[in-house]
Design a protein around this motif. Structure first.
Motif, short mmCIF file in Angstrom:
data_model
loop_
_atom_site.label_atom_id
_atom_site.label_comp_id
_atom_site.label_asym_id
_atom_site.label_seq_id
_atom_site.Cartn_x
_atom_site.Cartn_y
_atom_site.Cartn_z
N PHE A 160 0.82 -1.21 0.00
CA PHE A 160 0.00 0.00 0.00
C PHE A 160 0.85 1.26 0.00
CE2 PHE A 160 -3.43 -2.91 1.41
CZ PHE A 160 -4.31 -2.62 0.38
N ASP A 161 2.07 1.16 0.50
CA ASP A 161 3.03 2.26 0.34
C ASP A 161 3.27 2.50 -1.15
OD1 ASP A 161 5.09 4.15 0.83
OD2 ASP A 161 6.61 2.56 0.91
N LYS A 162 3.50 1.43 -1.89
CA LYS A 162 3.73 1.54 -3.33
C LYS A 162 2.49 2.02 -4.06
CE LYS A 162 8.02 0.11 -4.03
NZ LYS A 162 9.02 1.02 -4.61
N ILE A 163 1.33 1.48 -3.69
CA ILE A 163 0.09 1.86 -4.36
C ILE A 163 -0.18 3.35 -4.18
CG2 ILE A 163 -2.43 1.67 -4.17
CD1 ILE A 163 -2.10 -1.33 -3.87
N ASP A 164 -0.02 3.85 -2.95
CA ASP A 164 -0.28 5.27 -2.71
C ASP A 164 0.67 6.15 -3.51
OD1 ASP A 164 -1.93 7.18 -1.33
OD2 ASP A 164 -0.20 7.69 -0.10
N ASN A 165 1.91 5.70 -3.68
CA ASN A 165 2.86 6.45 -4.49
C ASN A 165 2.57 6.35 -5.98
OD1 ASN A 165 4.35 7.36 -2.26
ND2 ASN A 165 5.67 5.56 -2.27
N LEU A 166 2.04 5.22 -6.40
CA LEU A 166 1.71 5.05 -7.83
C LEU A 166 0.68 6.06 -8.30
CD1 LEU A 166 1.61 1.17 -8.23
CD2 LEU A 166 2.95 2.74 -9.64
N PHE A 167 -0.23 6.47 -7.42
CA PHE A 167 -1.25 7.44 -7.82
C PHE A 167 -0.64 8.75 -8.31
CE2 PHE A 167 -4.01 4.93 -4.80
CZ PHE A 167 -4.79 4.39 -5.80
N VAL A 168 0.56 9.08 -7.82
CA VAL A 168 1.20 10.33 -8.25
C VAL A 168 2.60 10.08 -8.83
CG1 VAL A 168 -0.10 11.95 -6.82
CG2 VAL A 168 1.85 10.76 -5.83
N LYS A 179 9.52 4.09 -15.13
CA LYS A 179 9.49 2.76 -15.73
C LYS A 179 9.98 1.70 -14.75
CE LYS A 179 12.74 1.20 -18.40
NZ LYS A 179 13.69 0.98 -19.51
N ASN A 180 11.08 1.99 -14.06
CA ASN A 180 11.65 1.02 -13.12
C ASN A 180 10.74 0.81 -11.91
OD1 ASN A 180 13.90 0.54 -14.69
ND2 ASN A 180 15.15 2.09 -13.66
N TYR A 181 10.06 1.87 -11.50
CA TYR A 181 9.12 1.76 -10.37
C TYR A 181 7.99 0.79 -10.72
CZ TYR A 181 6.86 3.49 -6.09
OH TYR A 181 6.31 3.60 -4.83
N ILE A 182 7.45 0.95 -11.91
CA ILE A 182 6.36 0.09 -12.36
C ILE A 182 6.84 -1.35 -12.52
CG2 ILE A 182 4.85 -0.39 -14.34
CD1 ILE A 182 4.66 2.71 -14.68
N TYR A 203 -7.00 -4.69 -9.49
CA TYR A 203 -6.91 -3.24 -9.29
C TYR A 203 -5.47 -2.76 -9.50
CZ TYR A 203 -7.69 1.39 -7.23
OH TYR A 203 -7.77 2.75 -7.03
N LEU A 204 -4.52 -3.46 -8.86
CA LEU A 204 -3.12 -3.07 -8.98
C LEU A 204 -2.65 -3.18 -10.42
CD1 LEU A 204 -0.42 -2.21 -7.80
CD2 LEU A 204 0.01 -4.60 -7.18
N ASP A 205 -3.05 -4.25 -11.10
CA ASP A 205 -2.67 -4.43 -12.50
C ASP A 205 -3.15 -3.25 -13.34
OD1 ASP A 205 -1.55 -5.65 -14.67
OD2 ASP A 205 -2.96 -7.32 -14.76
N GLU A 206 -4.40 -2.84 -13.13
CA GLU A 206 -4.93 -1.69 -13.86
C GLU A 206 -4.20 -0.40 -13.50
OE1 GLU A 206 -9.09 0.86 -14.36
OE2 GLU A 206 -9.19 -1.23 -13.71
#
Length: 231
Positions: A160-168, A179-182, A203-206
Motif C-alpha cells: 500500500f506504500d507503493k500503491i499510494d505512491n503510484l497514484f502520483v 518505468k523502473n518503479y512500475i 486493481y493493482l494491474d490496472e
C-alpha cells in the motif's frame, strides 16, 4: 474500477484516488486525522498504541521531506488502506504504517523508534527503510526477500506504500525512474497480490497499466510546485 471488499470500499476508482492523493499533497488537512479516527471507530480498533503512533507522527514536521507537514497524509492513507483490506490486522502493523518512513523523512532513528514503540515495530521499519547510498538494483532481491520473510502483514504495508505512491508517479519527470518503479511493483508485488486477493490484484494491474500510459503530467507537477512555493 473500485476495490470493494465485504461491502466497503478499500480503494476508489483510480482517477478519484489520484485526485485525492494529489490534493493531500497540497494540504495537510485534506486527508484528515478525523477520517482516520472515524475509520478506527468503524472497525472497532481502540488499541492505545495506534493512537500513540498517530500522536507521535503528528508531532513531527518531516523536515527531510520537501512536503514537510503535508507528508503526513501519506502514512495516514497507507494505514487506512491497510485497515480496510484487513480490519483485524495486528495493531503493530497499523503503527508501522503510520511510522514507516520516519527514519527517511525526519531526524528520528530506528533506535529512537525501538525505545518508544518496541523491537518488533522498529525491526519492521528497519526492514522497510532503504539505504539511499546503495544502488537499489544491487540490493533489490535481498530487500524483498527480507520483507517477504516477515509475512503477509508487512508485505501489505509495503504494497500500500507503493500503491499510494503510484497514484502520483506521474509527478516524476524521469522516464527511467517511472518505468523502473512500475517494473519493480509488477515483478515483486503483483504475484503476491493476485494470490492474496484477486480483486486487489486486478486493481493493482490496472493501476500499473494506467501509470505507464499516463507517463509524466507536467500540469499536475506545476500544481504541486505552486503549492510548495506558497508555503
Amino acid at each position: 474500477m473500485e476495490l470493494i471488499i465485504n461491502n466497503h470500499t478499500v480503494l476508489k476508482k483510480i482517477e478519484i484516488e489520484r485526485a485525492e492523493k494529489m490534493t493531500s499533497l497540497c494540504s495537510p488537512l485534506s486527508y484528515s486525522e478525523k477520517q482516520f479516527l472515524d475509520l478506527l471507530t468503524f472497525f472497532g480498533r481502540k488499541e492505545s498504541n495506534i493512537i500513540k503512533a498517530l500522536d507521535y507522527a503528528k508531532s513531527l514536521d518531516f523536515s527531510k521531506n520537501h512536503l514537510k507537514s503535508s507528508y503526513l497524509s501519506h502514512p495516514l492513507r497507507l494505514a487506512s488502506f491497510l485497515i480496510k483490506i484487513n480490519p483485524s490486522i495486528d495493531a503493530d502493523y497499523i503503527v508501522i504504517s503510520l511510522l514507516h518512513n520516519i527514519p527517511e523523512t525526519t531526524e528520528i532513528t530506528v533506535e529512537d523508534l525501538k525505545n518508544t514503540f518496541g523491537e518488533k515495530v522498529a525491526d519492521c521499519i528497519k526492514t522497510l527503510v532503504l539505504d539511499r547510498k546503495v544502488s537499489f538494483p544491487t540490493i533489490e532481491e535481498s530487500y524483498y526477500k527480507e520483507i517477504f520473510a516477515r509475512g503477509s502483514s508487512l508485505i501489505l504495508v509495503k504494497l500500500f506504500d507503493k500503491i499510494d505512491n503510484l497514484f502520483v508517479l506521474c509527478l516524476n519527470p524521469d522516464d527511467e525512474v517511472r518505468k523502473n518503479y512500475i517494473i519493480e511493483v509488477r515483478k515483486k508485488l503483483l504475484p503476491f497480490v493476485y494470490d492474496y486477493n484477486l480483486q486487489l490484484g486486478e486493481y493493482l494491474d490496472e493501476l500499473l497499466k494506467t501509470s505507464l500510459s499516463l507517463g509524466y503530467s507536467e500540469k499536475l507537477k506545476k500544481k504541486l510546485i505552486e503549492y510548495q512555493q506558497s508555503l
